[in-house]
Design an enzyme around this catalytic site. Structure first.
Site, PDB file in Angstrom:
ATOM      1  N   CYS A  24      87.349   6.818  66.763  1.00 33.26           N
ATOM      2  CA  CYS A  24      86.145   6.662  67.575  1.00 33.26           C
ATOM      3  C   CYS A  24      84.989   7.123  66.697  1.00 33.26           C
ATOM      4  O   CYS A  24      85.148   7.254  65.481  1.00 33.26           O
ATOM      5  CB  CYS A  24      86.247   7.456  68.884  1.00 33.26           C
ATOM      6  SG  CYS A  24      86.278   9.236  68.667  1.00 33.26           S
ATOM      7  N   ALA A  25      83.865   7.402  67.286  1.00 33.63           N
ATOM      8  CA  ALA A  25      82.692   7.788  66.496  1.00 33.63           C
ATOM      9  C   ALA A  25      82.901   9.111  65.743  1.00 33.63           C
ATOM     10  O   ALA A  25      82.660   9.188  64.541  1.00 33.63           O
ATOM     11  CB  ALA A  25      81.451   7.882  67.379  1.00 33.63           C
TER      12      ALA A  25
END
Length: 67
Positions: A24-25
């Protein structure tokens, strides 16, 4: 590419017979998914520590845009 809010509904799309890298980020949401996959019996799951942000900051390439 499965958003976390759709993950349980789309679990059948994730193969059990090969390694899975989740990202994810920044790595926090993907850590939750890795934990979930492990509880579901996936034998080889990995979290990209620091997420795609850290990957990018370390000079690794990132493709932008949709599939």
């Amino acid at each position: 590419l499965i958003p976390i809010d759709q993950f349980t509904k789309r679990l059948s799309e994730v193969p059990k017979n090969r390694p899975i890298l989740v990202y994810c980020a920044v790595g926090s949401r993907s850590a939750q998914v890795v934990s979930y996959l492990a509880r579901q019996g996936y034998p080889e799951v990995y979290n990209l520590y620091g997420g795609i942000y850290s990957w990018s900051q370390n000079g690794y390439p990132v493709l932008r845009g949709g599939p």
